[in-house]
Design a protein around this motif. Structure first.
Motif, PDB file in Angstrom:
ATOM      1  N   ARG A 192     -35.545 -24.153  -0.919  1.00 28.20           N
ATOM      2  CA  ARG A 192     -35.144 -23.134  -1.891  1.00 28.20           C
ATOM      3  C   ARG A 192     -36.243 -22.931  -2.933  1.00 28.20           C
ATOM      4  O   ARG A 192     -35.977 -22.553  -4.058  1.00 28.20           O
ATOM      5  N   THR A 195     -27.851 -14.578   6.532  1.00 29.43           N
ATOM      6  CA  THR A 195     -26.901 -15.376   5.754  1.00 29.43           C
ATOM      7  C   THR A 195     -25.519 -15.334   6.392  1.00 29.43           C
ATOM      8  O   THR A 195     -25.102 -14.294   6.895  1.00 29.43           O
ATOM      9  N   ILE A 196     -24.838 -16.478   6.334  1.00 30.51           N
ATOM     10  CA  ILE A 196     -23.445 -16.480   6.804  1.00 30.51           C
ATOM     11  C   ILE A 196     -22.584 -15.673   5.845  1.00 30.51           C
ATOM     12  O   ILE A 196     -21.505 -15.221   6.203  1.00 30.51           O
ATOM     13  N   ASP A 197     -23.044 -15.487   4.588  1.00 29.23           N
ATOM     14  CA  ASP A 197     -22.203 -14.860   3.555  1.00 29.23           C
ATOM     15  C   ASP A 197     -22.039 -13.353   3.747  1.00 29.23           C
ATOM     16  O   ASP A 197     -21.125 -12.746   3.179  1.00 29.23           O
ATOM     17  N   MET A 256     -16.686 -20.806   3.026  1.00 27.60           N
ATOM     18  CA  MET A 256     -17.875 -20.473   2.224  1.00 27.60           C
ATOM     19  C   MET A 256     -17.977 -18.977   1.975  1.00 27.60           C
ATOM     20  O   MET A 256     -17.058 -18.222   2.300  1.00 27.60           O
ATOM     21  N   GLY A 257     -19.089 -18.547   1.443  1.00 30.27           N
ATOM     22  CA  GLY A 257     -19.294 -17.118   1.182  1.00 30.27           C
ATOM     23  C   GLY A 257     -19.970 -16.848  -0.142  1.00 30.27           C
ATOM     24  O   GLY A 257     -20.190 -15.695  -0.501  1.00 30.27           O
ATOM     25  N   HIS A 258     -20.232 -17.912  -0.901  1.00 31.87           N
ATOM     26  CA  HIS A 258     -20.844 -17.798  -2.228  1.00 31.87           C
ATOM     27  C   HIS A 258     -19.975 -16.901  -3.093  1.00 31.87           C
ATOM     28  O   HIS A 258     -18.783 -17.159  -3.206  1.00 31.87           O
ATOM     29  N   GLU A 298     -14.623 -19.683  -1.357  1.00 29.32           N
ATOM     30  CA  GLU A 298     -15.119 -20.675  -2.329  1.00 29.32           C
ATOM     31  C   GLU A 298     -15.462 -20.052  -3.683  1.00 29.32           C
ATOM     32  O   GLU A 298     -15.521 -20.748  -4.691  1.00 29.32           O
ATOM     33  N   TYR A 346     -19.955 -27.276   5.558  1.00 29.88           N
ATOM     34  CA  TYR A 346     -21.203 -26.946   6.251  1.00 29.88           C
ATOM     35  C   TYR A 346     -21.059 -26.766   7.756  1.00 29.88           C
ATOM     36  O   TYR A 346     -22.003 -26.308   8.402  1.00 29.88           O
ATOM     37  N   ARG A 384     -22.071 -23.514   8.954  1.00 28.85           N
ATOM     38  CA  ARG A 384     -23.477 -23.135   9.007  1.00 28.85           C
ATOM     39  C   ARG A 384     -24.241 -23.793  10.155  1.00 28.85           C
ATOM     40  O   ARG A 384     -25.378 -23.428  10.428  1.00 28.85           O
TER      41      ARG A 384
END
Ligand code: F6P
Length: 337
Positions: A72, A132-134, A176-178, A229, A262, A265
């Motif tokens: 990151r 991204t999975i989001d 998830m999904g931010h 989330e 996780y 992901r």
């Protein structure tokens, strides 16, 4: 031409398939050289790179994670530790020149698109690919990784139904999904969730509790609640914990929570994501061959096009209440808060 490729931010299924799509097209079709850059932008600071051959690209289509590693690292943020006082963008630009790279392909999420836009302004040739999975990257209908995550979350919800029914419980599952509710919406609807909570739609505990009590009155002996989330919660608890505890207190029903984490992901991409990755990778290479830089490849309907990075950077694609899955879900009695 010699191009560099890196993966940055959280991993997701389909990254290796995308690397394969870019590199095989570049080597086989356009006769380019491809250099893999390790650990995201970190690898451009340290020059940790490797020249790829067709052989190094075998077995990637179905492989989870990223063979390049990720980080990151945000090059436009002030350096810390050994980078204290170092002009990181200038160092990266110098390294790119020394490595003889004509363009960098950045595979990443929102943070990466922002960095890619900044490097474009800084005079570096960049083409980016949304990952991204989001599914929250602005400018593309879908990003690879999302379908795989939805498929994993849906299977998990499917499995909760039988145990919920056997024990007559309320099952709360956090996905998830931010800050976006895409995974919760798509897996919640595909998994037959009764209550689906998204960050984009405010919820009322009173309403949710009433919906569950009404279900009990109608003879429905269990309830599945899917929680993103990113929803707002009190008490410093995880969303699933908070919703489960509150529902138990308000309804007196036995309630359990599951945080999928996780698992969403990891592992192999779905066939949909493999093909999307292949297409995005191929189109990214075509952009480079045509000398079009500063763009992100993007899905528009059935087509793959591109959008300028300056239009993507800093924006978020979130769920809106007029989404057809919400409209149809509400008509069928699904509660969204
Ligand atoms: O962006 C993908 C994602 O998995 C989000 O859904 C989640 O909020 C975040 O990454 C987790 O990040 P990290 O890998 O830093 O824990």
């Amino acid at each position: 031409m010699r191009i560099g490729i890196l993966t940055s931010g959280g991993d997701c299924p389909g990254i290796n398939a995308t690397i394969r799509g870019v590199c095989k097209t570049a080597i086989n079709h356009y006769g380019m050289e491809v250099m893999g850059i390790y650990d995201g932008f970190q690898g451009l600071l340290t020059k940790e790179v490797e020249l790829f051959t067709d052989k190094s690209l075998s077995g990637l289509l179905s492989m989870g994670g990223t063979i390049l590693g990720t980080s990151r690292e945000k090059p436009f943020k002030k350096g810390k530790g050994i980078y204290e006082g170092v002009d990181k963008p200038a160092l990266i630009k110098k390294n790119i020149e020394e490595l003889g790279l004509d363009c960098i392909v950045c595979i990443g999420g929102n943070g990466t698109q922002k960095t890619a836009a900044k490097f474009t302004d800084y005079g570096v040739n960049i083409v980016s690919i949304p990952k991204t999975i989001d599914n929250d990257i602005w400018g593309t209908d879908i990003s690879f990784g999302f379908d795989s995550a939805v498929s994993i979350a849906t299977e998990a919800i499917d499995r909760l139904h039988s145990t919920a029914s056997s024990h007559k419980r309320v099952m709360v599952m956090e996905v998830m999904g931010h800050k976006a509710g895409w995974i919760a919406l798509y897996s919640g609807m595909a998994g037959g969730g009764d209550i689906i909570l998204l960050p984009e739609i405010p919820f009322s505990i009173d309403n949710i509790s009433q919906v569950i009590k009404d279900r009990t009155k109608r003879g429905k002996n269990y309830t599945i609640v899917v929680v993103a989330e990113g929803i707002n919660t009190l008490l410093g608890l995880r969303p699933a914990e908070y919703i489960a505890q509150t529902i138990a207190a308000e309804t007196g029903l036995e309630t359990r929570e599951t945080v999928l984490g996780y698992i969403q992901r990891g592992g192999a991409p779905t066939p949909f994501d493999r093909n999307l990755s292949t297409r995005l990778g191929g189109h990214a290479t075509e952009l480079i061959a045509n000398g079009i830089f500063g763009h992100m490849v993007a899905v528009h309907g059935d087509d793959i096009g591109s959008v300028p990075l300056k239009d993507v950077a800093g924006k978020l694609k979130i769920v809106t209440e007029d989404h057809d899955l919400i409209v149809q879900g509400r008509r069928m009695g699904v509660c969204f808060g």
